[in-house]
Scaffold this motif. Structure first.
Motif, PDB file in Angstrom:
ATOM      1  N   VAL A  99       0.829  -1.201   0.000  1.00 28.65           N
ATOM      2  CA  VAL A  99       0.000   0.000   0.000  1.00 28.65           C
ATOM      3  C   VAL A  99       0.868   1.257   0.000  1.00 28.65           C
ATOM      4  CG1 VAL A  99      -1.721   1.302   1.311  1.00 28.65           C
ATOM      5  CG2 VAL A  99      -1.942  -1.186   1.100  1.00 28.65           C
ATOM      6  N   THR A 100       1.913   1.261   0.815  1.00 26.51           N
ATOM      7  CA  THR A 100       2.768   2.445   0.950  1.00 26.51           C
ATOM      8  C   THR A 100       3.442   2.806  -0.368  1.00 26.51           C
ATOM      9  OG1 THR A 100       3.189   1.923   3.278  1.00 26.51           O
ATOM     10  CG2 THR A 100       4.724   3.422   2.206  1.00 26.51           C
ATOM     11  N   ARG A 101       3.919   1.802  -1.093  1.00 25.15           N
ATOM     12  CA  ARG A 101       4.643   2.074  -2.334  1.00 25.15           C
ATOM     13  C   ARG A 101       3.706   2.379  -3.503  1.00 25.15           C
ATOM     14  NH1 ARG A 101       7.470  -3.382  -4.516  1.00 25.15           N
ATOM     15  NH2 ARG A 101       8.646  -3.083  -2.599  1.00 25.15           N
ATOM     16  N   ASN A 102       2.401   2.235  -3.291  1.00 24.01           N
ATOM     17  CA  ASN A 102       1.447   2.431  -4.391  1.00 24.01           C
ATOM     18  C   ASN A 102       0.322   3.396  -4.031  1.00 24.01           C
ATOM     19  OD1 ASN A 102       2.373   0.496  -6.560  1.00 24.01           O
ATOM     20  ND2 ASN A 102       2.187  -0.937  -4.846  1.00 24.01           N
ATOM     21  N   GLY A 103       0.698   4.515  -3.460  1.00 20.09           N
ATOM     22  CA  GLY A 103      -0.276   5.579  -3.248  1.00 20.09           C
ATOM     23  C   GLY A 103      -0.772   5.768  -1.840  1.00 20.09           C
ATOM     24  N   GLY A 104      -0.478   4.829  -0.929  1.00 17.45           N
ATOM     25  CA  GLY A 104      -0.945   4.976   0.439  1.00 17.45           C
ATOM     26  C   GLY A 104      -2.396   4.552   0.599  1.00 17.45           C
ATOM     27  N   PRO A 105      -2.907   4.515   1.832  1.00 18.15           N
ATOM     28  CA  PRO A 105      -4.277   4.031   2.095  1.00 18.15           C
ATOM     29  C   PRO A 105      -5.350   4.786   1.323  1.00 18.15           C
ATOM     30  CG  PRO A 105      -3.036   4.260   4.134  1.00 18.15           C
ATOM     31  CD  PRO A 105      -2.196   4.883   3.069  1.00 18.15           C
ATOM     32  N   ASP A 106      -5.136   6.096   1.101  1.00 21.28           N
ATOM     33  CA  ASP A 106      -6.171   6.898   0.450  1.00 21.28           C
ATOM     34  C   ASP A 106      -6.057   6.888  -1.073  1.00 21.28           C
ATOM     35  OD1 ASP A 106      -7.215   7.647   2.928  1.00 21.28           O
ATOM     36  OD2 ASP A 106      -5.819   9.331   3.093  1.00 21.28           O
ATOM     37  N   GLY A 107      -4.880   6.511  -1.583  1.00 23.14           N
ATOM     38  CA  GLY A 107      -4.690   6.573  -3.029  1.00 23.14           C
ATOM     39  C   GLY A 107      -4.451   5.239  -3.691  1.00 23.14           C
ATOM     40  N   TYR A 108      -4.580   4.160  -2.948  1.00 19.30           N
ATOM     41  CA  TYR A 108      -4.276   2.831  -3.495  1.00 19.30           C
ATOM     42  C   TYR A 108      -5.355   2.388  -4.486  1.00 19.30           C
ATOM     43  CZ  TYR A 108      -2.961  -2.088  -3.722  1.00 19.30           C
ATOM     44  OH  TYR A 108      -2.571  -3.338  -4.166  1.00 19.30           O
ATOM     45  N   GLY A 109      -4.895   1.878  -5.629  1.00 18.48           N
ATOM     46  CA  GLY A 109      -5.799   1.301  -6.620  1.00 18.48           C
ATOM     47  C   GLY A 109      -5.203   0.011  -7.142  1.00 18.48           C
ATOM     48  N   ALA A 110      -6.015  -1.039  -7.248  1.00 19.22           N
ATOM     49  CA  ALA A 110      -5.494  -2.353  -7.620  1.00 19.22           C
ATOM     50  C   ALA A 110      -4.852  -2.334  -8.997  1.00 19.22           C
ATOM     51  CB  ALA A 110      -6.622  -3.396  -7.567  1.00 19.22           C
ATOM     52  N   GLN A 111      -5.528  -1.747  -9.980  1.00 15.81           N
ATOM     53  CA  GLN A 111      -4.998  -1.748 -11.345  1.00 15.81           C
ATOM     54  C   GLN A 111      -3.724  -0.923 -11.433  1.00 15.81           C
ATOM     55  OE1 GLN A 111      -7.804  -0.545 -14.348  1.00 15.81           O
ATOM     56  NE2 GLN A 111      -6.328  -0.639 -16.015  1.00 15.81           N
ATOM     57  N   ARG A 112      -3.732   0.254 -10.817  1.00 12.77           N
ATOM     58  CA  ARG A 112      -2.534   1.102 -10.848  1.00 12.77           C
ATOM     59  C   ARG A 112      -1.361   0.420 -10.150  1.00 12.77           C
ATOM     60  NH1 ARG A 112      -4.810   5.228  -9.180  1.00 12.77           N
ATOM     61  NH2 ARG A 112      -4.246   5.195  -6.966  1.00 12.77           N
ATOM     62  N   ALA A 113      -1.615  -0.263  -9.041  1.00  7.29           N
ATOM     63  CA  ALA A 113      -0.554  -0.967  -8.327  1.00  7.29           C
ATOM     64  C   ALA A 113       0.015  -2.105  -9.171  1.00  7.29           C
ATOM     65  CB  ALA A 113      -1.086  -1.501  -6.998  1.00  7.29           C
TER      66      ALA A 113
END
Length: 242
Positions: free
Chosen positions: A42-56
């Motif tokens: 989660v931290t490396r892919n936008g954090g709790p508020d910005g996490y998205g499965a496809q983007r990650a």
């Protein structure tokens, strides 16, 4: 499985869990993963508020492509003199550094000391160490200062030049042992003083008393070892001169 990489489906579950307001521990429990794995993802892919499965997933794929396209590491720098295999020398140096690190020495200090110790001359410049260890000059400078403070290497100027070179010799472990003797002497004095303050009959005082007794025995034994070493060295020098 906990040891496998996260899949696209895993990432969708993570995104759904975050949307539900679940914590990393609960998300990890549902996926059979450590909470630390979820937190890093989660931290490396936008954090709790910005996490998205496809983007990650896309970011992970990009990182994997960059790793595959990266240049292969340069071959190790090893000593090929005396018919030695440079790779074997490199592997020896790395394993000796690991051993020193396991004994409590900082990692970079262990690598520098092992690199120096495995050279026939026992001397290397900062540039040599940077090339062999592939680290920054600043790392070498800080590490050399630490090793010099511990009495494990010395500095000297290259003949006719301004560059420093760092030196180890056959007396390295002798100096290290002498430093240990001095440290033990300090601990013995402090422990004996603690006994006087706390009282020898108290549990705390007795604990310090046991420590002082043990360290006295250690120093007595090490002192005998040093005397034997000095006799051996004297005999060896006499044999070489005869």
């Amino acid at each position: 499985m906990p040891g496998d990489r996260l899949t696209d489906e895993d990432r969708q579950h993570i995104a759904a869990g975050l949307a539900e307001g679940l914590g990393y521990t609960e998300i990890g429990r549902r996926l059979g993963r450590p909470a630390s794995t979820i937190m890093r993802e989660v931290t490396r892919n936008g954090g709790p508020d910005g996490y998205g499965a496809q983007r990650a997933q896309e970011a992970t794929n990009q990182r994997a492509r960059r790793r595959r396209q990266a240049k292969p590491p340069a071959p190790p720098v090893g000593d090929s003199s005396h018919g030695r295999d440079p790779q074997a020398v490199h592997d020896l140096t790395e394993s000796f550094a690991t051993l020193l690190e396991q004994q409590g020495m900082p990692r970079m200090a262990a690598r520098v000391l092992a690199c120096l110790y495995a050279t026939d001359s026992g001397t290397l410049t900062a540039a040599d160490l940077v090339q062999r260890l592939r680290v920054s000059p600043a790392s070498i400078s800080q590490t050399v200062a630490f090793l010099e403070q511990q009495g494990l290497l010395a500095r000297e100027r290259t003949p006719g030049g301004r560059r420093e070179r760092y030196v180890v010799d056959d007396e390295l472990w002798v100096r290290s042992t002498l430093a240990a003797l001095r440290m033990n002497d300090t601990l013995i004095t402090a422990s004996q003083h603690a006994v006087e303050i706390l009282g020898a009959a108290t549990p705390a005082g007795a604990r310090f008393g046991v420590a002082a007794e043990f360290l006295l025995l250690v120093n007595a034994s090490l002192g005998q070892v040093m005397e034997q070493w000095q006799r051996n060295q004297a005999d060896r020098n006499a044999g070489q001169q005869s």
